[in-house]
Design an enzyme around this catalytic site. Sequence first.
Site, PDB file in Angstrom:
ATOM      1  CD  GLU A 208      17.164  -9.650-108.053  1.00 12.96           C
ATOM      2  OE1 GLU A 208      17.142  -8.900-107.065  1.00 12.96           O
ATOM      3  OE2 GLU A 208      16.221 -10.380-108.367  1.00 12.96           O
ATOM      4  CD  GLU A 396      15.677 -14.715-107.674  1.00 17.96           C
ATOM      5  OE1 GLU A 396      14.841 -13.913-107.212  1.00 17.96           O
ATOM      6  OE2 GLU A 396      16.871 -14.714-107.323  1.00 17.96           O
TER       7      GLU A 396
HETATM    8  C1  GBH Z   1      14.749 -11.320-105.594  1.00 15.17           C
HETATM    9  O1  GBH Z   1      14.781  -9.933-105.761  1.00 15.17           O
HETATM   10  C2  GBH Z   1      16.006 -11.799-104.891  1.00 15.17           C
HETATM   11  O2  GBH Z   1      16.973 -12.219-105.821  1.00 15.17           O
HETATM   12  C3  GBH Z   1      15.744 -12.882-103.893  1.00 15.17           C
HETATM   13  O3  GBH Z   1      16.872 -13.063-103.110  1.00 15.17           O
HETATM   14  C4  GBH Z   1      14.528 -12.523-103.071  1.00 15.17           C
HETATM   15  O4  GBH Z   1      14.288 -13.416-102.040  1.00 15.17           O
HETATM   16  C5  GBH Z   1      13.344 -12.479-104.003  1.00 15.17           C
HETATM   17  O5  GBH Z   1      13.546 -11.562-105.020  1.00 15.17           O
HETATM   18  C6  GBH Z   1      12.036 -12.073-103.338  1.00 15.17           C
HETATM   19  O6  GBH Z   1      12.105 -10.761-102.891  1.00 15.17           O
HETATM   20  O7  GBH Z   1      11.946  -3.146 -99.884  1.00 15.17           O
HETATM   21  O8  GBH Z   1      10.316  -1.958-101.183  1.00 15.17           O
HETATM   22  O9  GBH Z   1      12.646  -1.394-101.370  1.00 15.17           O
HETATM   23  C7  GBH Z   1      13.673  -9.368-106.452  1.00 15.17           C
HETATM   24  C8  GBH Z   1      13.867  -7.885-106.631  1.00 15.17           C
HETATM   25  C9  GBH Z   1      14.600  -6.041-105.349  1.00 15.17           C
HETATM   26  C10 GBH Z   1      12.438  -6.949-105.022  1.00 15.17           C
HETATM   27  C11 GBH Z   1      14.490  -5.352-104.021  1.00 15.17           C
HETATM   28  C12 GBH Z   1      12.330  -6.263-103.690  1.00 15.17           C
HETATM   29  C13 GBH Z   1      13.011  -4.352-102.430  1.00 15.17           C
HETATM   30  C14 GBH Z   1      11.767  -3.550-102.442  1.00 15.17           C
HETATM   31  N1  GBH Z   1      13.808  -7.227-105.356  1.00 15.17           N
HETATM   32  N2  GBH Z   1      13.098  -5.049-103.711  1.00 15.17           N
HETATM   33  S1  GBH Z   1      11.662  -2.435-101.136  1.00 15.17           S
END
Ligand code: GBH
Length: 490
Positions: A208, A396
């Site tokens: 990612e 994922e």
């Molecule tokens: C994944 O990201 C990750 O690869 C993993 O490590 C993580 O534990 C899992 O998802 C669950 O979150 O805080 O509102 O700005 C998924 C994509 C990108 C989703 C960052 C959450 C932050 C949103 N993620 N995003 S915010």
Amino acid sequence: MTDQLSRRTFAKLAGAAALGASTVPLAAQAAQGAQAATLQTLTARSFPTGFLWGTATASYQVEGAVAEDGRMPSIWDTFSHTPGKVANNATGDVADDHYHRYKGDVQLMKALGVKAYRFSIAWPRVFPQGSGAPNPKGLDFYNRLVDELLANGIEPFATLYHWDLPQALQDRVGGWESRDTAQAFGNYAGYVAEHLTDRVKHIFTINEFGAFMELGYGIGIHAPGLKLPKARFYQARHNGVLGHGLAVQAIRARGKPGTRVGIAENLAVGVPVIETPEHIQAAERATREMNAQYLTVIMEGKYTDAYLARLGADAPHFTPEDLKTISTPMDFVGTNIYQPTFVRADASPSGFTIVPNPPSYPHMASPWLFMGPEVLYWGPHHVAKLWNVKEIYITENGTSSSDVPAADGQVYDTDRIMYLRNYLSQLQRAVSDGVPVKGYFLWSLMDNFEWADGYGNRFGLHYVDYATQRRTPKLSAAFYREVIARNAVV
Ligand code: GBH
């Protein structure tokens, strides 16, 4: 009026049918084919033989043991130890203590019946300074883990970068702001390939881009917590995809023959608001354009014209050689898929509009995790269609839940099961349509350090009591075990 009448008529008919059914003896129902219909439904929801069911975690989120066996800090150690950056100032110092408890965790996987495990390798364990002298004791942890997995019949899939950049590289060269980090990443990838690919056959370079670029270098809510000016930020993005390309080349050069390499990208997926050809085409175009800076340049070896035009004078500097490196062919594409981005067709030059969700749109426990099972159909579909990809993994997919233990100590996470059943139904639809998805890694094996959300947001199939490190399978673990055992949505 007609409406009312017909509704009443319908209710009457339905009632009669229900009554009628209850008066027919079970054996007779079976003879009428009711049972056959049930069996047929199950068959229709099954996955191809050999479909690879797995589960996933990442180093900083589960390992702990941050100062053991020569590991030096990553940017996430620094970030989480900076007050105010992570909810409740939580850190990954201990996390799930997986570094010491990995054998028990492999048994959890075995009980689920998973055939594969996707874990990530902590770069600062292997190269504590980011580059220079390797630390064999750090790599040994992954040797032990891989051996334990194989001894239990579980195929290891390793990710090289799940956001824990060595702090030394951030300090020395500005992390991903520098091409030196891309080079260092290539060297680290080659070293790992040399030492693990006798047993690890599948490697993902980077997890990612968006989550460490946009959030880490763009808006500063992830490590290293920077808000770079645009031009520097776009250059960092370019260095990221360059690092990926250099890693693919290094793995090919130094891995054992038969080593297979890909990426784990959380691409933005355009989901057509209505499944008609015009909206589907718009969603496809949107997907290509929304991912221009990462997956599109990796797959096509060029930035789209619209992307470069949008960035204007802030666009990154690069050479044709860079583009060749970035687009070094991969063996498969991994996609992390959680939530949809709805798209509709329009008459603009791009041919699409992104449709924002209304405030009432339902989401899971994490506010960003909008429920939209169709994304697990359209994500792989677009990847296969846009870039003619022949092998796709869902690296994922999963959800957070409030996960409160009941009086009997069990966790009845019906919301997670609802989410998974619906998403898996759409994945099943994709494979039935011939989309070449070969496997699925559920995020996550167990609750863990959820980045800026700390330990408040649980994504696991196993509940972790952080005070005791006790793991308890949630109801969703029983669900997933059945999915795997039957190779079907249940
Ligand atoms: C994944 O990201 C990750 O690869 C993993 O490590 C993580 O534990 C899992 O998802 C669950 O979150 O805080 O509102 O700005 C998924 C994509 C990108 C989703 C960052 C959450 C932050 C949103 N993620 N995003 S915010």
